[in-house]
Motif scaffolding. Structure first.
Motif, PDB file in Angstrom:
ATOM      1  N   SER B 348      -5.664 -17.434 -26.862  1.00 17.85           N
ATOM      2  CA  SER B 348      -6.220 -16.720 -25.712  1.00 17.85           C
ATOM      3  C   SER B 348      -5.781 -15.272 -25.740  1.00 17.85           C
ATOM      4  O   SER B 348      -4.899 -14.878 -26.492  1.00 17.85           O
ATOM      5  CB  SER B 348      -5.742 -17.369 -24.418  1.00 17.85           C
ATOM      6  OG  SER B 348      -6.154 -18.713 -24.362  1.00 17.85           O
ATOM      7  N   GLU B 394      -7.300 -16.649 -18.683  1.00 15.75           N
ATOM      8  CA  GLU B 394      -8.268 -17.441 -19.445  1.00 15.75           C
ATOM      9  C   GLU B 394      -7.552 -18.507 -20.267  1.00 15.75           C
ATOM     10  O   GLU B 394      -6.375 -18.351 -20.610  1.00 15.75           O
ATOM     11  CB  GLU B 394      -9.088 -16.540 -20.365  1.00 15.75           C
ATOM     12  CG  GLU B 394      -8.301 -15.937 -21.507  1.00 15.75           C
ATOM     13  CD  GLU B 394      -9.197 -15.391 -22.618  1.00 15.75           C
ATOM     14  OE1 GLU B 394     -10.322 -14.969 -22.326  1.00 15.75           O
ATOM     15  OE2 GLU B 394      -8.757 -15.406 -23.774  1.00 15.75           O
ATOM     16  N   GLN B 395      -8.248 -19.581 -20.571  1.00 12.81           N
ATOM     17  CA  GLN B 395      -7.666 -20.682 -21.339  1.00 12.81           C
ATOM     18  C   GLN B 395      -8.609 -21.093 -22.462  1.00 12.81           C
ATOM     19  O   GLN B 395      -9.675 -21.646 -22.209  1.00 12.81           O
ATOM     20  CB  GLN B 395      -7.399 -21.883 -20.416  1.00 12.81           C
ATOM     21  CG  GLN B 395      -6.280 -21.623 -19.442  1.00 12.81           C
ATOM     22  CD  GLN B 395      -6.069 -22.711 -18.422  1.00 12.81           C
ATOM     23  OE1 GLN B 395      -5.271 -22.553 -17.524  1.00 12.81           O
ATOM     24  NE2 GLN B 395      -6.783 -23.828 -18.541  1.00 12.81           N
ATOM     25  N   ARG B 396      -8.222 -20.776 -23.684  1.00 11.87           N
ATOM     26  CA  ARG B 396      -9.023 -21.176 -24.834  1.00 11.87           C
ATOM     27  C   ARG B 396      -8.375 -22.375 -25.509  1.00 11.87           C
ATOM     28  O   ARG B 396      -7.170 -22.578 -25.372  1.00 11.87           O
ATOM     29  CB  ARG B 396      -9.119 -20.023 -25.840  1.00 11.87           C
ATOM     30  CG  ARG B 396      -9.654 -18.750 -25.239  1.00 11.87           C
ATOM     31  CD  ARG B 396      -9.838 -17.677 -26.292  1.00 11.87           C
ATOM     32  NE  ARG B 396     -10.183 -16.400 -25.667  1.00 11.87           N
ATOM     33  CZ  ARG B 396     -10.654 -15.350 -26.322  1.00 11.87           C
ATOM     34  NH1 ARG B 396     -10.832 -15.404 -27.622  1.00 11.87           N
ATOM     35  NH2 ARG B 396     -10.951 -14.234 -25.683  1.00 11.87           N
ATOM     36  N   ASN B 398      -6.560 -24.507 -28.353  1.00  9.56           N
ATOM     37  CA  ASN B 398      -5.534 -23.994 -29.267  1.00  9.56           C
ATOM     38  C   ASN B 398      -5.821 -24.329 -30.727  1.00  9.56           C
ATOM     39  O   ASN B 398      -4.935 -24.318 -31.560  1.00  9.56           O
ATOM     40  CB  ASN B 398      -4.143 -24.469 -28.858  1.00  9.56           C
ATOM     41  CG  ASN B 398      -4.070 -25.971 -28.768  1.00  9.56           C
ATOM     42  OD1 ASN B 398      -5.003 -26.670 -29.207  1.00  9.56           O
ATOM     43  ND2 ASN B 398      -3.006 -26.479 -28.195  1.00  9.56           N
ATOM     44  N   ARG B 400      -9.118 -23.670 -33.700  1.00  7.90           N
ATOM     45  CA  ARG B 400     -10.467 -23.175 -33.986  1.00  7.90           C
ATOM     46  C   ARG B 400     -10.713 -23.287 -35.480  1.00  7.90           C
ATOM     47  O   ARG B 400      -9.989 -22.708 -36.284  1.00  7.90           O
ATOM     48  CB  ARG B 400     -10.589 -21.723 -33.537  1.00  7.90           C
ATOM     49  CG  ARG B 400     -12.012 -21.175 -33.609  1.00  7.90           C
ATOM     50  CD  ARG B 400     -12.009 -19.712 -33.210  1.00  7.90           C
ATOM     51  NE  ARG B 400     -13.361 -19.180 -33.124  1.00  7.90           N
ATOM     52  CZ  ARG B 400     -13.647 -17.892 -33.009  1.00  7.90           C
ATOM     53  NH1 ARG B 400     -12.661 -17.006 -32.961  1.00  7.90           N
ATOM     54  NH2 ARG B 400     -14.891 -17.478 -32.939  1.00  7.90           N
ATOM     55  N   TRP B 431     -16.039 -24.027 -31.606  1.00  6.32           N
ATOM     56  CA  TRP B 431     -16.097 -23.604 -30.211  1.00  6.32           C
ATOM     57  C   TRP B 431     -17.557 -23.511 -29.761  1.00  6.32           C
ATOM     58  O   TRP B 431     -17.853 -23.079 -28.652  1.00  6.32           O
ATOM     59  CB  TRP B 431     -15.430 -22.241 -30.015  1.00  6.32           C
ATOM     60  CG  TRP B 431     -13.943 -22.293 -30.092  1.00  6.32           C
ATOM     61  CD1 TRP B 431     -13.175 -23.386 -30.374  1.00  6.32           C
ATOM     62  CD2 TRP B 431     -13.036 -21.203 -29.866  1.00  6.32           C
ATOM     63  NE1 TRP B 431     -11.842 -23.038 -30.353  1.00  6.32           N
ATOM     64  CE2 TRP B 431     -11.726 -21.702 -30.043  1.00  6.32           C
ATOM     65  CE3 TRP B 431     -13.204 -19.871 -29.546  1.00  6.32           C
ATOM     66  CZ2 TRP B 431     -10.598 -20.914 -29.899  1.00  6.32           C
ATOM     67  CZ3 TRP B 431     -12.083 -19.075 -29.398  1.00  6.32           C
ATOM     68  CH2 TRP B 431     -10.788 -19.595 -29.577  1.00  6.32           C
ATOM     69  N   ALA B 464     -19.686 -19.450 -26.809  1.00  8.30           N
ATOM     70  CA  ALA B 464     -18.732 -20.548 -26.881  1.00  8.30           C
ATOM     71  C   ALA B 464     -19.022 -21.501 -25.729  1.00  8.30           C
ATOM     72  O   ALA B 464     -19.463 -21.066 -24.658  1.00  8.30           O
ATOM     73  CB  ALA B 464     -17.311 -20.010 -26.786  1.00  8.30           C
ATOM     74  N   TYR B 467     -17.480 -20.481 -22.486  1.00  5.05           N
ATOM     75  CA  TYR B 467     -17.689 -19.154 -21.904  1.00  5.05           C
ATOM     76  C   TYR B 467     -18.316 -19.305 -20.527  1.00  5.05           C
ATOM     77  O   TYR B 467     -19.366 -19.930 -20.371  1.00  5.05           O
ATOM     78  CB  TYR B 467     -18.603 -18.299 -22.783  1.00  5.05           C
ATOM     79  CG  TYR B 467     -18.981 -17.001 -22.081  1.00  5.05           C
ATOM     80  CD1 TYR B 467     -18.078 -15.957 -22.021  1.00  5.05           C
ATOM     81  CD2 TYR B 467     -20.198 -16.879 -21.406  1.00  5.05           C
ATOM     82  CE1 TYR B 467     -18.382 -14.799 -21.323  1.00  5.05           C
ATOM     83  CE2 TYR B 467     -20.507 -15.721 -20.707  1.00  5.05           C
ATOM     84  CZ  TYR B 467     -19.598 -14.693 -20.679  1.00  5.05           C
ATOM     85  OH  TYR B 467     -19.887 -13.547 -19.980  1.00  5.05           O
ATOM     86  N   TYR B 492     -10.967 -25.558 -20.361  1.00  4.21           N
ATOM     87  CA  TYR B 492     -11.080 -24.336 -21.156  1.00  4.21           C
ATOM     88  C   TYR B 492     -12.098 -23.408 -20.519  1.00  4.21           C
ATOM     89  O   TYR B 492     -13.191 -23.833 -20.146  1.00  4.21           O
ATOM     90  CB  TYR B 492     -11.530 -24.664 -22.582  1.00  4.21           C
ATOM     91  CG  TYR B 492     -10.554 -25.526 -23.331  1.00  4.21           C
ATOM     92  CD1 TYR B 492      -9.209 -25.168 -23.392  1.00  4.21           C
ATOM     93  CD2 TYR B 492     -10.975 -26.689 -23.964  1.00  4.21           C
ATOM     94  CE1 TYR B 492      -8.307 -25.961 -24.075  1.00  4.21           C
ATOM     95  CE2 TYR B 492     -10.069 -27.482 -24.655  1.00  4.21           C
ATOM     96  CZ  TYR B 492      -8.734 -27.120 -24.705  1.00  4.21           C
ATOM     97  OH  TYR B 492      -7.835 -27.893 -25.376  1.00  4.21           O
ATOM     98  N   SER B 494     -13.267 -18.943 -20.446  1.00  8.97           N
ATOM     99  CA  SER B 494     -13.012 -17.543 -20.748  1.00  8.97           C
ATOM    100  C   SER B 494     -14.225 -16.759 -20.307  1.00  8.97           C
ATOM    101  O   SER B 494     -15.360 -17.224 -20.437  1.00  8.97           O
ATOM    102  CB  SER B 494     -12.783 -17.340 -22.246  1.00  8.97           C
ATOM    103  OG  SER B 494     -12.773 -15.951 -22.538  1.00  8.97           O
ATOM    104  N   LEU B 499     -17.243 -13.873 -26.373  1.00  7.99           N
ATOM    105  CA  LEU B 499     -17.561 -15.280 -26.578  1.00  7.99           C
ATOM    106  C   LEU B 499     -18.899 -15.623 -25.943  1.00  7.99           C
ATOM    107  O   LEU B 499     -19.284 -16.776 -25.878  1.00  7.99           O
ATOM    108  CB  LEU B 499     -16.452 -16.153 -25.985  1.00  7.99           C
ATOM    109  CG  LEU B 499     -15.059 -15.923 -26.581  1.00  7.99           C
ATOM    110  CD1 LEU B 499     -14.026 -16.767 -25.857  1.00  7.99           C
ATOM    111  CD2 LEU B 499     -15.057 -16.252 -28.067  1.00  7.99           C
TER     112      LEU B 499
END
Lengths: 79, 932
Positions: B348, B394-396, B398, B400, B431, B464, B467, B492, B494, B499
Motif C-alpha cells: 500500500s 488504503e488497504q491493498r 499483500n 501481487r 489484482w 483493480a 479500486y 481491500y 484503494s 489502480l
C-alpha cells in the motif's frame, strides 16, 4: 467449416514463422550484410538515459509500469 | 571476428524489457564508429574498448497540470448551508506536482572482457497529489490555501451527512432543508429535491522530497554471450529500496539470434511519518497487520497533543524475464519477451487514504436524517444517507503476481535513412488489472549529424478489483455500530487513480545532435494525458484526469572517441591507464602525442583557465559540496543551542524565540562548463547549474508551543527540508589581458541569470504555506554581476596564482522582496607538478559576504516562518578564511587522454558569522574537463 479452412491456411504460416524464429533459417543474413542493423538509429535502445527516465515516469504513474520496467528496482520519487 | 553491428543486433533483446539501467545497457553502439568508418576496418578489440568508455548526464523537468475541480450550482450543500449565490467556485491554488531529476552515468572497460558501469540519479519533487476522493458536497467551505484543495478538511467526521443513489453516486440537496417537507413536524414545505453531485480528489500538498539512487554493474563478455551482475540502492526519507540483478545473454546462429535471461530482486522498506489528528495524511490505520509505531506524545502547555505515528512496512519484489531477439533480414529485427514479477509485503501507499462512510438503510424513519429531521413522509427510493464518516488508510492485498509479454519490431528504411520501431506490451496481474501499451517511434537521421525522433504511445488499463473512490459500511438496525468502521479492516480498497480504469495517450519528439566526434546532445519533450474516457471499457469519470509534460536535455561523451580526436589512436584501455598510475611503468606514450596541461588551478577555483586559440572548445563539469554541522556560532563563538530557544532569546525576532534548530546542512552544486573561444584573447563561458540541498532539523522537546502565539501547529513538525532543481545560470566573458612567459592575467566579466526558484514552500497544515529559509532556496532571485581578475604563472614544476572575485546584486530586491548580500573573495595558491600526470595544490581563501537585505514577502505582513535562525536575514553572511588542499590528474595517454580530473578539500580555519549560524565543516570540489 469456413473457420477450419482459415486455420488450415494459417497453420503452415505459423509453423514457418515459428521455425524461422527458432532456427533463423528464413534468411541468411551474413555478418557483412548487417551494416544497416549496425547503424546507431537501429540500436535497440539508442538513448538509454531518456528511455530510463521515461520508464521511471510511466512506472510511477501506471499500474503496469513497475513490472514492465523489469528488475531495475528503486523507489518512486513520487506519491 | 565480430562486427560492430553485432553489438547492436545481438543484444536487441536486452533493451526490450528495459531491465538494464541506462548506461549499464550494453546495447549501445557508438555514434561515430558505425556511421563514419567503413565497417570492414574495425577490429574487435578496438570496437569493444572504444565502445564502453563513456559518460552521460541528463536533466529533466516534469510538471503536472492542475487537477479538475468543479463548481456547484446554487443550492444547498450537505452541511445544510444555503448557497444562494453561485455557482460556487472551488479554489485550486495548490501548486501541481513538479519533479526535477538528474542522472549521470559512466562506464568503462576494466579489461577486454570486463565492463563496469555506474549510475547516479537524483529526483526532487513537490506539489499537490491526490490524498483521497470524496463527493464534492463535502467541500463547500471556502478554501484554505495550502494543504487541502478547496476545503478546511478534517479527517474525523468527513463524509457524514451525504446522500447517495442506489449505485453509490453522490447526490446533494438542491434546496434548503427548511424549505422541504419536514415530515413529522408537519410544517409545510417543498418536496426534498436531490440532484446529482460529483466526486473529486482531495489534494494534499507535499514539501520538496528527494530521492537518491546509486547503482553499479559489472559485466563479463564471452565471444557469444555475456553475464552481468548489478545492484544498487534508492534512498528517500520515507523509503529505502535495495536491489540486485543478474543478466545473461547468449548468441546463436552467428549472432542472428540472441537470448536474454534476467533475474531481479528488490527489498524495500517504508518508514512513513503520519501526523494524526490533523487534516493532512490523517487517515486511520484499520488493518492490524500494518506495523504502526506510536511516537512518544508531547503535550504542549496549551493542551495540544503532538501525536505522531510511523507506518513501517517491508516489501519484496522478485522478477524473472526471458527475451529473444532475431535478425529477420538485413534491415529488420524482431524481439519478444515474457516476464513474471511477484511482489509481496506492504504494497500500500501510506499517504493514500480512502473516505469511509456509514450508510443508514433506515434513515427515513429512524431519526438519523440531517439535523434530526425525519423524512418518513417522503419516499426517496434507493436514496442512501451516511450517518458517519472518516478517512482511513488504503488497504491493498499483500501479494501481487504480475505477467508481462512484449513484442517489438524495428526496421531500417533504407531510402530515407530512418528506423521505424513498434512495440506492444501486455500486462496482467491478479489484482484484476489488464493493461496494453502500444508504442511507435520513427528515428530519422538528418544531414549534419542530426537525428529527429517523433514517437507516440497509447496505454490503457482496467481497474483493480478493489479500486473504489470511497467505501461504505452499513449501520445496524439497533445502531450499535454507529461510527464503527472496524468491519473494513479485512477488506481491500484503494482510491489511488493509478489502480483505476483509464487510458493515456502521450507523444513527444527528441532531437539529437552530434556536436563533435564522441560528443552528442539530445533534447526531448513529451506530453502525456491521462483520461478515464480513453479506457477500453467503462473508464473512471473525469475527476481523475490530468496531464503532464516532461522536458529533458542530455549530454553524452564517449571518452575514448574524444581522446582519439585530434590525437593518434591508441587502444590502451582503462586498465593500462590505472596500471600506469600504480606501477609507474605503463606503456610509453607515443612521442609528441602526450597531453600537457600542467599548471591547472585547484578544482575549487573558477575562471582561471582560458582557451588557447580561436575555435577551441572545452567541456567541463564541476561539483561543489558545502556542509555545515555541529553547534551554532554566534559570530565566531560556539554557543549552547538551548540559548536560541530560551524564552528570552531574541535571535528569531520578531518571533519570541526560535522553535526549530538545524543539526546539519549540505548543499550540492553541479555545474556544467561550456567554453568557446571566438578569438585568441576571448573565451565565452556558459554555466548552467543544478542544485540540491538537505537540512536536518530538531524541535527541542522543551519547546513551549504556546509561547509563540499559537502560530505553530505541532503536527506540521518535519525534521528535514530538502530541495533541488535548476539553479542560477552564469554567462561569462574571459579576457586574456596578458599572456607571456608562462604567466597570464585574465579578466572575467560575468552575469548570473536568476533561473533558480526562490519560492519553494513547505507543507504546513493548519496555517498558510511557509517558505523555505533563504539558504534553502535555489537561487539569488536577482541578476548579479560577477567580475574577477586572475593571475597565473608557472616555472619548472612549480605553478601559482591569485584571484579577486565578487558578486554584486544588480537589483535592490528580488521578486520575493529581498536580496542576498554581496560577496568578495580573495584567493592565492601554489602547486607542484609531482609527475607528468599528477599535481598537488595548496591555497588560502578569504571570503566576505554581507547579510541579506530586506525580508521575504511572506514575512513582511505577518511572520510566517522565522522559527529558525536560518529564517532571519541578519544571520546570513560573514567573514571566512579557509585553506585548501587538492590534486589534479591530467591523463597523458591511453583511451582517456586529454581529460583532466581535479579534487580539492577546503578546510575552514576562521569563521565569523554576521549572526547565528551552524558551524562550517568544509567544502569538497571536484572537476572534470576536456579540451577539444
Amino acid at each position: 467449416m469456413h473457420s477450419n479452412k482459415v486455420t488450415m491456411h494459417l497453420k503452415p504460416i505459423a509453423a514457418g514463422l515459428f521455425y524461422c524464429l527458432l532456427l533463423a533459417a528464413c534468411s541468411e543474413v551474413k555478418p557483412w550484410q548487417r551494416g544497416n542493423l549496425a547503424k546507431p538509429i537501429m540500436a535497440a535502445d539508442p538513448s538509454p538515459l531518456l528511455s530510463s527516465m521515461r520508464q521511471h515516469n510511466y512506472a510511477s504513474r501506471e499500474a503496469a509500469g513497475a513490472a514492465s520496467s523489469g528488475a531495475g528496482g528503486g523507489g518512486c520519487g513520487c506519491n | 571476428m565480430a562486427l560492430p553491428g553485432m553489438v547492436a543486433t545481438a543484444q536487441a533483446g536486452s533493451g526490450l524489457l528495459n531491465q538494464n539501467p541506462p548506461g549499464v545497457s550494453n546495447a549501445q553502439t557508438t555514434t561515430n564508429k558505425a556511421s563514419q568508418a567503413p565497417i570492414e576496418s574495425f577490429d574487435d578489440n578496438i570496437t569493444e574498448s572504444a565502445d564502453d568508455n563513456d559518460a552521460g548526464y541528463q536533466y529533466s523537468h516534469y510538471e503536472e497540470s492542475k487537477r479538475n475541480l468543479w463548481d456547484i450550482a446554487p443550492g444547498v450543500d450537505n452541511n445544510y448551508t444555503l448557497r444562494t449565490t453561485g455557482p460556487y467556485k472551488f479554489q485550486n491554488n495548490l501548486k501541481p506536482v513538479t519533479a526535477d531529476s538528474e542522472h549521470g552515468y559512466t562506464r568503462f572497460r576494466l579489461s577486454d572482457r570486463v565492463r563496469f558501469a555506474f549510475n547516479y540519479t537524483q529526483d526532487v519533487w513537490s506539489g499537490a497529489t491526490p490524498w483521497f476522493t470524496a463527493p464534492v458536497g463535502n467541500f463547500m467551505v471556502a478554501g484554505n490555501a495550502h494543504s487541502v484543495t478547496g476545503a478546511s478538511y478534517q479527517a474525523n467526521g468527513a463524509g457524514s451527512g451525504q446522500f447517495f443513489d442506489r449505485q453509490g453516486n453522490p447526490l446533494y440537496q438542491a434546496v434548503s432543508v427548511s424549505q422541504y417537507d419536514q415530515g413529522n413536524t408537519g410544517r409545510p414545505g417543498l418536496p426534498m429535491k436531490l440532484a446529482q453531485s460529483r466526486i473529486q480528489h482531495v489534494m494534499g500538498y507535499a514539501s520538496p522530497e528527494m530521492r537518491n539512487q546509486v547503482d553499479a554493474k559489472v559485466g563479463y563478455d564471452w565471444d557469444n554471450g555475456s553475464l552481468d551482475m548489478g545492484g544498487g540502492v534508492s534512498i528517500e526519507h520515507d523509503y529505502l529500496s535495495r536491489f540486485g540483478n543478474l543478466g545473461a545473454r547468449m548468441d546463436f546462429n552467428q549472432k542472428r539470434t540472441t537470448l536474454n535471461l534476467g533475474l531481479g530482486y528488490t527489498n524495500s522498506d517504508t518508514y512513513a511519518t503520519l501526523n494524526t489528528g490533523e487534516s493532512i495524511y490523517g487517515g486511520t490505520v484499520l488493518n492490524s497487520s500494518v506495523a504502526v509505531t506510536q511516537l512518544p506524545t508531547m503535550t504542549m502547555t496549551n493542551g495540544t497533543v503532538l501525536n505522531q505515528e510511523i507506518i513501517k512496512g517491508n516489501r519484496q519484489d522478485g522478477t524473472i524475464t526471458l527475451a529473444l531477439s532475431q535478425v529477420l533480414t538485413k534491415n529488420s529485427v524482431l524481439s519478444a519477451g515474457v516476464g513474471y514479477t511477484r511482489a509481496s509485503g506492504y504494497l500500500s501507499n501510506p499517504y493514500k487514504d480512502v473516505l469511509a462512510m456509514q450508510l443508514d438503510p433506515n434513515w427515513r424513519s429512524d431519526g438519523y436524517g440531517p439535523s434530526g429531521y425525519v423524512f418518513s413522509q417522503r419516499k426517496f427510493p434507493g436514496v442512501q444517507y451516511s450517518v458517519a464518516g472518516t478517512v482511513v488508510k488504503e488497504q491493498r492485498p499483500n501479494l501481487r503476481n504480475q505477467l508481462t509479454f512484449d513484442m517489438g519490431y524495428r526496421h531500417y528504411v533504407e531510402p530515407l535513412n530512418a528506423a521505424a520501431k513498434v512495440n506492444y506490451n501486455f500486462f496482467m496481474d491478479d489484482w484484476g488489472i489488464n493493461a496494453h501499451t502500444f508504442e511507435a517511434e520513427w528515428r530519422q537521421a538528418l544531414p549534419g549529424h542530426w537525428v529527429l525522433t517523433p514517437y507516440a504511445r497509447y496505454y490503457v488499463q482496467s481497474s483493480a478489483v478493489f479500486y473504489k473512490p470511497y467505501v461504505f459500511t452499513s449501520l445496524l438496525a439497533d445502531q450499535s455500530n454507529l461510527g464503527d468502521f472496524s468491519s473494513l479492516a479485512s477488506q481491500y480498497f484503494s482510491s489511488d487513480q493509478r489502480l483505476s480504469s483509464y487510458g493515456a495517450i502521450s507523444g513527444g519528439v527528441t532531437l539529437g545532435k552530434q556536436l563533435t566526434k564522441g560528443l552528442s546532445m539530445e533534447l526531448g519533450y513529451e506530453y502525456y494525458t491521462h483520461k478515464g474516457s480513453l479506457a477500453l471499457a467503462a473508464g473512471t469519470p473525469d475527476y481523475a484526469d490530468y496531464q503532464f509534460f516532461v522536458a529533458n536535455a542530455t549530454l553524452r561523451a564517449n571518452l575514448s572517441v574524444l581522446a582519439q580526436t585530434g590525437h593518434s589512436f591508441n587502444d590502451y584501455g582503462m586498465s593500462d591507464w590505472l596500471g600506469s598510475l600504480f606501477d609507474g611503468k605503463g606503456k610509453p606514450p607515443p612521442s609528441g602525442q602526450q597531453h600537457h596541461r600542467h599548471g591547472d588551478a585547484p578544482a575549487g577555483v573558477m575562471f582561471a583557465h582560458v582557451l588557447d586559440k580561436a575555435g577551441d572548445k572545452m567541456l567541463g563539469y564541476r561539483y561543489i559540496r558545502n556542509t555545515q554541522s555541529g553547534s551554532y556560532l554566534a559570530g565566531s563563538q560556539p554557543i549552547n543551542s538551548n540559548q536560541l530557544v530560551m524564552p528570552n532569546s531574541t535571535v528569531c525576532q520578531p518571533v519570541t524565540r526560535c522553535t526549530m534548530l538545524s543539526t546539519g546542512m549540505s548543499m550540492n552544486m553541479h555545474m556544467l562548463d561550456l567554453m568557446y573561444a571566438p578569438t585568441d584573447w576571448l573565451t565565452l563561458m556558459l554555466m548552467p547549474q543544478i542544485m540540491s540541498m538537505d537540512m536536518n532539523m530538531v524541535m527541542p522537546v522543551a519547546m513551549d508551543m504556546n509561547a509563540i502565539g499559537g502560530g505553530m501547529d505541532a503536527s506540521g513538525w518535519r525534521t528535514y527540508q530538502t530541495n533541488g532543481g535548476f539553479g542560477d545560470t552564469g554567462a561569462y566573458a574571459l579576457l586574456k589581458l596578458w599572456d607571456s612567459n608562462g604567466q597570464k592575467l585574465i579578466l572575467t566579466q560575468g552575469i548570473s541569470i536568476p533561473t533558480g526558484s526562490i519560492n519553494v514552500m513547505t507543507e504546513f497544515p493548519g496555517t498558510t504555506d511557509l517558505v523555505y529559509s533563504y539558504g534553502m532556496q535555489l537561487g539569488s532571485g536577482t541578476w548579479d554581476y560577477k567580475p574577477s581578475l586572475t593571475y597565473t604563472g608557472k616555472h619548472g614544476g612549480w605553478f601559482w596564482g591569485g584571484q579577486f572575485s565578487g558578486s554584486h546584486r544588480l537589483q535592490d530586491a528580488n521578486s520575493s522582496g529581498y536580496r542576498l548580500g554581496d560577496v568578495l573573495q580573495t584567493t592565492a595558491w601554489g602547486g607542484y607538478q609531482l609527475t607528468h600526470w599528477l599535481s598537488a595544490t595548496a591555497r588560502g581563501v578569504y571570503t566576505g559576504q554581507g547579510k541579506i537585505v530586506g525580508t521575504h514577502i511572506k514575512d513582511q505582513s505577518s511572520v510566517q516562518n522565522m522559527w529558525m535562525p536560518e529564517d532571519v536575514p541578519a544571520n546570513y553572511g560573514g567573514n571566512f578564511a579557509d585553506v585548501g588542499f587538492g590534486f589534479t590528474a591530467s591523463v597523458p595517454y591511453g583511451s582517456l587522454a586529454g581529460h583532466t580530473f581535479g579534487f580539492e578539500w577546503l578546510q575552514p580555519v576562521s569563521t565569523y558569522f554576521n549572526g547565528y549560524q551552524l558551524d562550517r565543516t568544509g567544502a569538497l570540489s571536484a572537476s572534470w574537463g576536456y579540451n577539444f
